[in-house]
Scaffold this motif. Structure first.
Motif, PDB file in Angstrom:
ATOM      1  N   ASN A  58       0.798  -1.222   0.000  1.00 50.24           N
ATOM      2  CA  ASN A  58       0.000   0.000   0.000  1.00 50.24           C
ATOM      3  C   ASN A  58       0.833   1.275   0.000  1.00 50.24           C
TER       4      ASN A  58
ATOM      5  N   LEU B  69       1.521   0.783  -4.477  1.00 50.88           N
ATOM      6  CA  LEU B  69       0.343   1.555  -4.877  1.00 50.88           C
ATOM      7  C   LEU B  69       0.546   3.046  -4.740  1.00 50.88           C
TER       8      LEU B  69
ATOM      9  N   GLU C   7      -6.927  -6.078   0.158  1.00 49.21           N
ATOM     10  CA  GLU C   7      -7.461  -5.300  -0.964  1.00 49.21           C
ATOM     11  C   GLU C   7      -6.343  -4.688  -1.795  1.00 49.21           C
ATOM     12  N   GLY C   8      -5.312  -4.255  -1.105  1.00 49.42           N
ATOM     13  CA  GLY C   8      -4.200  -3.662  -1.832  1.00 49.42           C
ATOM     14  C   GLY C   8      -3.558  -4.655  -2.795  1.00 49.42           C
TER      15      GLY C   8
ATOM     16  N   TRP D 199      -5.057  -7.034  -4.447  1.00 46.74           N
ATOM     17  CA  TRP D 199      -5.887  -7.150  -5.647  1.00 46.74           C
ATOM     18  C   TRP D 199      -5.846  -5.876  -6.470  1.00 46.74           C
ATOM     19  N   ARG D 200      -5.650  -4.774  -5.796  1.00 45.83           N
ATOM     20  CA  ARG D 200      -5.533  -3.520  -6.530  1.00 45.83           C
ATOM     21  C   ARG D 200      -4.263  -3.499  -7.377  1.00 45.83           C
TER      22      ARG D 200
ATOM     23  N   ARG E  97      -4.898  -5.756 -10.260  1.00 47.75           N
ATOM     24  CA  ARG E  97      -5.783  -5.135 -11.257  1.00 47.75           C
ATOM     25  C   ARG E  97      -5.036  -4.051 -12.027  1.00 47.75           C
ATOM     26  N   MET E  98      -4.089  -3.390 -11.278  1.00 47.83           N
ATOM     27  CA  MET E  98      -3.310  -2.329 -11.930  1.00 47.83           C
ATOM     28  C   MET E  98      -2.403  -2.897 -13.021  1.00 47.83           C
TER      29      MET E  98
ATOM     30  N   LEU F  28     -13.313  -8.583  -5.446  1.00 49.79           N
ATOM     31  CA  LEU F  28     -12.009  -8.180  -5.961  1.00 49.79           C
ATOM     32  C   LEU F  28     -11.573  -9.110  -7.080  1.00 49.79           C
TER      33      LEU F  28
END
Length: 1523
Positions: free
Chosen positions: A1184, A1188, A1228-1229, A1231-1232, A1235-1236, A1269
């Motif tokens: 995170n 991210l 969540e981070g 999966w983010r 996804r990124m 997610l």
């Protein structure tokens, strides 16, 4: 007698040879004789005509008559008659050999004959022996050879010139040697061989003789010595078990005067008789008569010689005397002893003493190993000879005399060292006291010249000679350590020896000695280290430690030696104080008198003998005295011999009462030991003194014979009182004969008279008292420490030392070499103790020599030895010494920063707890070489060779290292030692610090590659580490003859590196490459431990500054990567991993670091997180706060690189780790991030494979926390395939234009990946645990892909959605009970924006209708409206069949159709759906069912007047109008 082998006499028969020699001698005699009264014919005729007869008896009588006639020439007559005897015989077999040689021997032994004739006679004898005229077949040949030797040793002739006379004697000497060396030399008897020795020795030692004669005599004397002592090899020594008491005098066999040859002016013709075997009375008589004899005249001597000749002629008894052997060996050794004893040094010249030492040395070299087999022979070596050697070493400064003495000493040590430990100890102690300029306390107290100055040449000679000890004896120091240092009664000879060598090896010792002394001593230390190192090659350290479990009794005794010395010191001060202490320490088992007596009896070296005597004579300790006396074995010994043994253990007190107690106990013990046999007792009758002193020669001999017949020790059986009186008399006699203050000494008559009636009230046998008297007279009973502190300190020290050797037993002496019986482990045990006490001194010496040595060979040798010392220290686990060695070497390399401190001395090792006695001097490397100290500051210049591409870094460090050969050697040795170290625990923290400082110093100066772990770099796909930047870069061009571009100079304003600096840097680079720095440290798996990791981590500089700005980031990454690699190797090292992880997150927060560094650091972080448990918080921070948050670092471009892909792959692999799987999948981070990066086609397949294998197939990892997610990530992957629409458009255009398309869709791989993602999404509805929202999300995700611009994708999405809504979903499901809800959240959603727009514009009039149409038209052009509506129809009809759809459902479907009626094909598709609906209703029987309110609200359908079938066709436009 050994068998001899005759040699062929040659072509001429022996008779002819003898006749020819007779003629030659006769001619010479007639010509040169002084007897001119008779001619040769007269000589022939004067004997009468019977001489011409053939009767041998007559010839013999005539010969005798001729020799007795003074008026005739007996010499000429002898030759003539011998010639006549031989005229008529064919061989010499029947002729007596002695008769054959008589005329020639008479010439040789007669002094009135000229030297010329004597020389001819010698030539004749030489020829006879050479041609083997007298051989073993000859009659009486033994007597002939013996008589010849006798005549040669008594050779006489008239003197003339010195040269001529000595030439004759030279022939005598050569002839004697020829006979001895011949096979017939074995026939010689002991007495004759001794005469030969005396004769030749006297010639060799007579300075008045010519040099040629003396040197020849010396050479032949050496040969004879070898011959005599070689006889010991053939002698079989019998072990009779008899005791031998060392009470003999060794000075009786003296060298006689040189009387051979001429008797000129000033020469006395005297033959000294050997009185060694005569009794006391006879010796005194002879000595008194010798002074009154008048000199003999020549005529008298001639007459006596002739008479002796005649007496000797019938010597048939000579052949019964045994051949020479052990008796002459002892006599000869005594003779040699007389040449070197101090009391005879005024009688003999220095050269004579030297020659005597050389002969003794030869004797020991030939048969030294046989001496211990005979106690009397060995006692000569062990006591008087060794004593004289030590005396010479101690007192002489004459190099010519000192050298043979030292040679003899070293020979004795090498050959008889196991038998002479005490003598060797005393001698070595004095030698090193002389070398080091110290003297023993005894010497200082008793010798006024104790502090005499020892010349340098003497010290040099001492070292040169004793160096043979360690040169020829591989384990000399170990053997000496066992025999001396581990013995409670002996001094620490070996350790003192090595410490002295360490001191003398230093160059400064040359100032007090000579330049050659330090190298010789140094070689001794090197040999010790080499020896120890060789011992270790037989065992590994682990094998040694495993085998070193059992306790060695010798080493245990060594450990207790210090305590014993303290106890002995206390005892010597006061026995009452020392005995309890000895009992307490366990040296005396108990306080019983038996144990105390045994201790006093056995341990008598360090214990003061006077204290023992005072303790024994204490009236309160009478039982102790009796126990002590009982330990002696006096059996078969005379009383005086027993007293000698007794007084070797203690010193007799001075008070009469004390003496009385001891003598009384001794008397009882002596009688108890004898075990008398009454049957052998012989009583001695009383005799008058006159009977013993008669002057008649015959009577004493007869009485002596009678006494000899009863001379048996068993016949003398005195009781305790008799022994008491006799013992007192012996003590008094010893004092009387050897006290210099006594003017008139007691005679034997006085002594024997005082003991009348004292043997059981009878007289002691005369022979018994005579032996006692002679023993005391010849050798004083010296009590221990009698001369302590006075001028006779040397005598006292010697007598104390060898007192234990006063009694020997036949065959009792055996070899006791302690090293020969040791196995490899035991040998290493002793090596360990030696190195423990001397290693630091030796290492310090090696370093000092290395630092100042200018010769490359010496420096290399010293460094090799230091390498071995380090190996030894590591092998024995001497941690402090090992670290001191390596820290000192590190300093010499110049690679350690000056601020590095050596704190290893503060550290301690468990194994080194007993090393308090070791002090190690740390060396300062700044004194190594001055050639680089004043180097000007040089910037770091990297020179690139234009042709080869080789890069040469030039810097202060490189130039400094390249200019110092010693630094280069130390660098190579240092890293070689490190590479061979097998135990990392032995390396201290300080040494690790120096190692890392050296490594960083090389790294910062571009001398070592940073890529130490390329495997790790390949695994992480992070590429090579960056190198520090050089300040200047230059390209070398060969075309301009080595000149460099001036670009750097232009920029910096500095001069370019000189050729010398470049050459030095090249050498430094080659040295580092040869050292294999990285491989030595990190290639040795034994060294990779937490301490190294900690040292590496602590070496990371936390802040950037002006000094480290050039290499700050590269060095940081270098240290981090190396540390992480070691952490991975040490799998269980979690603590270091956590600490490194914390540092990595700190480093990431530093400002000013490059993106490259940040990206490399995050790879390290992720790697550590994956191998260390419990780092969820760090993982969350990494995802995170870095991945991210730092979009400028982790860009799309980064994730498309191999490094970024590998980072992503490792992030995904966290889900395979049980400890992280659950946490990561719900983060969540995480999966983010996926996804990124999933939108990047380079990573899409990786992400999808992860989802498919980890999530989709294994539903266990799909949880409510991550469902949405995962679904979003699948939708993202499904959307990527939109890129395929580009090719589809191009394809359609090409087809329309009539062009043929040959190539396939380049985006097909991505499209297929999207199709797989859609398929995976569709299958999610099959999960049984779906919630309402999850179902809606799935159909929405599928519906989203129905408008994907790629035709393949949206068609597949529509089909998948249709299957999902029809086949995979059974209503009610997860709270969804109506079809309307499914359609509203999926397909209808796609078209609702248009619907909403139309609904909102109803009130707006005609403009709104126009806008509505435009919006619908636009949607139809961008979306597959027709396909979507068809799917809606299929879903509606499916649920209509299922009975779950309503009229409301139909109305929703109908309304959406109405929105797109203007779209081509929509109206037709609507009509088809209505037709199928009606048919399905009829099929299901739904036509008669009451109409629902919704159906009645459709007027266009109900009011139609047309028939039902046509009405079906008109439903669509009606509906349209109604809409």
């Amino acid at each position: 007698m050994s068998k001899v082998h005759p040699v062929n006499t040659g072509a001429v028969d022996p008779v002819t040879i003898v006749i020819k020699e007779c003629i030659n001698l006769s001619t010479a005699i007639r010509k040169y004789t002084k007897y001119s009264s008779q001619s040769g014919v007269a000589a022939l005729l004067s004997g009468g005509s019977e001489i011409f007869s053939n009767q041998d008896d007559s010839l013999a009588n005539t010969f005798n008559n001729l020799t007795m006639n003074k008026n005739n020439d007996p010499f000429l007559s002898g030759f003539i008659q011998l010639r006549l005897m031989l005229n008529k015989i064919d061989n010499l077999d029947d002729i007596d050999s002695l008769t054959l040689l008589q005329p020639f021997l008479l010439i040789v032994s007669t002094s009135s004959i000229s030297g010329y004739i004597t020389s001819l006679a010698l030539d004749s004898l030489q020829r006879f022996f050479m041609l083997n005229i007298i051989n073993e077949k000859s009659k009486n040949y033994v007597a002939a050879y013996r008589e010849a030797m006798n005549a040669l040793t008594h050779c006489r002739f008239e003197g003339s010139q010195q040269t001529s006379d000595d030439s004759v004697l030279l022939k005598v000497v050569i002839l004697l040697n020829s006979i001895i060396e011949s096979p017939y030399g074995e026939c010689i008897s002991d007495s004759i061989m001794y005469d030969v020795v005396q004769t030749i020795m006297s010639l060799a030692c007579n300075k008045r003789r010519t040099e040629v004669l003396r040197k020849a005599a010396e050479s032949i004397m050496m040969s004879i010595t070898v011959k005599i002592f070689s006889k010991l090899e053939d002698i079989k020594f019998e072990d009779l078990g008899q005791k031998y008491i060392n009470d003999e005098s060794y000075s009786k066999d003296n060298l006689k005067d040189d009387t051979i040859g001429t008797t000129g002016d000033g020469d006395t013709v005297s033959v000294k008789s050997d009185n060694s075997n005569l009794s006391t009375t006879e010796n005194v008589g002879e000595s008194n008569n010798d002074d009154n004899k008048e000199p003999e005249t020549i005529e008298d001597h001639e007459e006596i010689t002739i008479e002796q000749y005649e007496i000797k002629e019938p010597k048939v008894l000579d052949i019964f005397e045994p051949n020479y052997g052990l008796p002459v060996v002892k006599q000869y050794l005594n003779l040699l002893l007389s040449l070197i004893v101090p009391e005879n040094q005024t009688k003999h010249t220095n050269s004579t003493r030297i020659f005597g030492l050389q002969l003794i040395n030869t004797a020991v070299e030939i048969a030294g190993d046989k001496f211990p087999l005979d106690p009397r022979l060995f006692s000569l070596i062990s006591d008087p000879i060794f004593k004289c050697v030590l005396f010479i070493i101690q007192n002489t400064n004459k190099l010519s005399l000192l050298q043979p003495a030292l040679q003899l000493f070293t020979t004795l040590v090498i050959i008889l060292g196991d038998y002479l430990p005490m003598q060797i100890e005393l001698t070595l102690t004095h030698i090193f006291s002389m070398l080091l300029g110290t003297e023993t306390k005894e010497a200082a107290a008793g010798n006024s010249d104790a502090q005499r100055r020892i010349p340098s040449a003497v010290k040099e000679l001492l070292i040169e000679q004793i160096s043979i000890l360690w040169t020829r004896s591989p384990s000399f120091f170990t053997s000496t350590f066992i025999k001396f240092d581990c013995n409670l009664d002996r001094a620490d000879v070996s350790l003192s020896f090595l410490k002295a060598l360490s001191k003398l090896s230093l160059p400064e010792s040359a100032a007090a000695t000579t330049e050659s002394v330090p190298p010789i001593c140094l070689e001794g230390l090197v040999s010790l280290i080499d020896d120890m190192h060789d011992h270790m090659q037989t065992l590994t350290k682990e094998e040694y430690q495993k085998a070193n479990i059992s306790e060695n009794p010798i080493l245990k005794q060594r450990e207790r030696k210090t305590e014993f010395i303290k106890c002995a010191t206390a005892f010597n001060e006061k026995a009452k104080k020392g005995i309890p202490l000895l009992i307490e320490k366990g040296f005396i088992p108990s306080d019983s008198d038996k144990d105390i007596a045994a201790f006093l009896f056995e341990n008598n070296s360090l214990i003061n003998k006077k204290t023992i005597g005072l303790l024994l004579c204490d009236p309160k300790r009478t039982p102790l005295l009796q126990e002590f006396i009982s330990l002696f074995d006096f059996k078969d010994l005379r009383v005086d011999e027993a007293i000698r043994i007794l007084l070797t253990k203690f010193r007799l007190p001075g008070e009469s009462q004390q003496i009385e107690r001891i003598v009384e106990a001794f008397s009882k013990g002596y009688v108890a030991s004898q075990k008398y046999d009454p049957s052998k007792l012989v009583e001695v009758p009383d005799k008058k003194p006159t009977d013993q002193s008669t002057e008649d020669g015959a009577q004493p001999q007869e009485k002596e014979v009678e006494e000899e017949e009863v001379e048996d020790l068993a016949s003398v059986q005195p009781d305790a009182d008799s022994v008491f009186v006799l013992s007192y008399s012996i003590i008094m006699l010893n004092t009387d004969l050897h006290n210099p203050q006594v003017k008139e000494h007691m005679s034997f008559a006085d002594y024997s008279g005082n003991l009348k009636g004292c043997c059981n009230e009878k007289d002691f046998p005369r022979w018994y008292l005579d032996k006692i008297y002679v023993s005391i007279r010849d050798k004083e009973i010296v009590m221990p420490e009698e001369h302590h502190g006075n001028e006779k300190w040397f005598e006292d020290a010697w007598n104390n030392l060898i007192s234990s050797a006063a009694v020997m037993t036949d065959g009792a002496l055996t070899s006791k070499n302690p090293v020969a019986d040791l196995n490899s482990t035991d040998l290493l045990r002793f090596d360990r103790v030696i190195f423990k006490h001397t290693g630091a001194n030796i290492v310090n010496t090696f370093f000092k020599i290395y630092l100042i040595a200018s010769d490359d060979h010496i420096t290399s040798r010293m460094l090799t030895s230091l390498d071995k010392c380090a190996y030894i220290a590591a092998f024995f686990n001497f941690k402090k010494l090992y670290n001191d060695i390596l820290n000192s070497i590190a300093k010499i390399t110049s690679l350690v920063n000056s601020n590095g401190t050596n704190n290893s001395a503060k550290e301690s090792s468990v194994d080194d707890k007993t090393q308090e006695d070791i002090s190690y001097e740390t060396n300062d490397s700044t004194t190594v070489d001055n050639s680089y100290i004043d180097i000007d500051s040089i910037p770091l210049v990297e020179i690139t060779d234009q042709e080869t591409g080789k890069k040469i870094p030039v810097s202060n460090q490189a130039v400094r290292l390249g200019r110092s050969f010693k630094s280069q050697l130390c660098t190579i040795i240092f890293f070689r030692i490190i590479s061979q170290t097998k135990d990392a625990d032995i390396i201290s923290t300080d040494l690790w610090g120096n190692i890392i400082r050296m490594l960083l110093n090389l790294y910062e100066n571009l001398l070592v590659s940073p890529d130490i772990f390329p495997d790790l770099q390949q695994r992480l796909v992070i590429g090579n580490l960056p190198k520090p930047l050089s300040e200047i870069s230059i390209t070398k061009n060969h075309e301009n003859r080595g000149l460099f571009s001036t670009f750097a100079s232009y920029l910096k304003g500095d001069e370019e590196p000189t050729d010398d600096e470049i050459d030095a840097s090249t050498k430094a680079l080659d040295c580092i490459q040869s050292s294999n720095v990285a491989g030595s440290i990190f290639g040795n798996e034994n060294l990779l431990n937490p301490v190294l990791i900690k040292t590496l981590m602590s070496s990371i500089k936390p802040q950037r500054n002006a000094e480290n700005n050039r290499y700050f980031e590269p060095e940081l990454l270098f240290l981090v990567e190396v540390s992480i690699a070691l952490i991975l190797f040490c799998k269980d090292e979690k603590q270091s991993g956590v600490a490194m992880l914390d540092k990595l997150f700190e480093f990431s927060k530093m400002s000013g670091i490059t993106k490259r560094t940040v990206r490399r650091l995050i790879t390290y972080k992720l790697l550590l997180i994956s191998v260390i448990e419990g780092q969820e918080s760090r993982l969350d921070q990494l995802i995170n706060e870095e991945l991210l948050a730092k979009n400028e670092v982790y860009t799309r471009k980064y994730f498309t690189t191999d490094q970024g892909k590998e980072l992503l792959r490792r992030l995904l692999e966290l889900t395979d780790i049980p400890n992280y799987s659950a946490y990561v999948l719900k983060n969540e981070g995480f999966w983010r991030v996926l996804r990124m990066v999933a939108a990047m086609s380079e990573n899409t397949e990786m992400i999808f494979n992860f989802l498919n294998t980890k999530i989709i197939r294994d539903g266990a990892h799909l949880t409510p926390d991550n469902f949405m997610l995962v679904l979003g990530l699948l939708d993202e992957i499904s959307s990527i395939g939109a890129v395929g629409s580009r090719w589809e458009q191009e394809y359609n255009q090409s087809v329309k234009s009539g062009h043929k398309v040959d190539r396939e869709n380049p985006y097909q791989h991505v499209v297929e990946l999207s199709l797989k993602s859609i398929n995976s999404t569709a299958h999610l509805v099959e999960l049984a645990t779906l919630t309402h929202n999850e179902v809606i999300a799935i159909v929405q995700a599928l519906a989203h892909q129905c408008i994907n611009p790629c035709e393949q994708i949206h068609k597949y999405a529509l089909s998948s959605l249709e299957v999902a809504l029809t086949e995979n979903i059974t209503l009610p499901l997860a709270g969804i009970s109506s079809v309307e809800e499914l359609l509203d959240n999926s397909l209808l959603t796609l078209l609702k924006p248009v619907e909403n727009s139309a609904a909102g514009t109803e009130a707006d009039g005609k403009d709104s209708d126009s806008q509505k149409k435009k919006s619908t038209t636009a949607a139809a052009s961008t979306m597959p409206v027709l396909e979507i509506l068809g799917t809606i129809s299929h879903v509606y009809l499916y649920y209509l069949r299922q009975g779950t759809s309503s009229n409301e459902t139909f109305m929703k479907v109908l309304n959406i159709y109405n929105e797109y009626l203007e779209t081509p094909g929509v109206e037709t598709q609507l009509q088809t759906m209505i037709t199928e609906k009606k048919a399905l209703e009829r099929e299901l029987g739904l036509a008669s069912r009451p109409e629902t309110p919704s159906e009645t609200q459709t007027p266009s359908l109900d009011a139609s007047p047309v028939p039902e079938a046509p009405l079906q066709e008109t439903d669509e436009p009606a509906a349209t109008e109604s809409a």
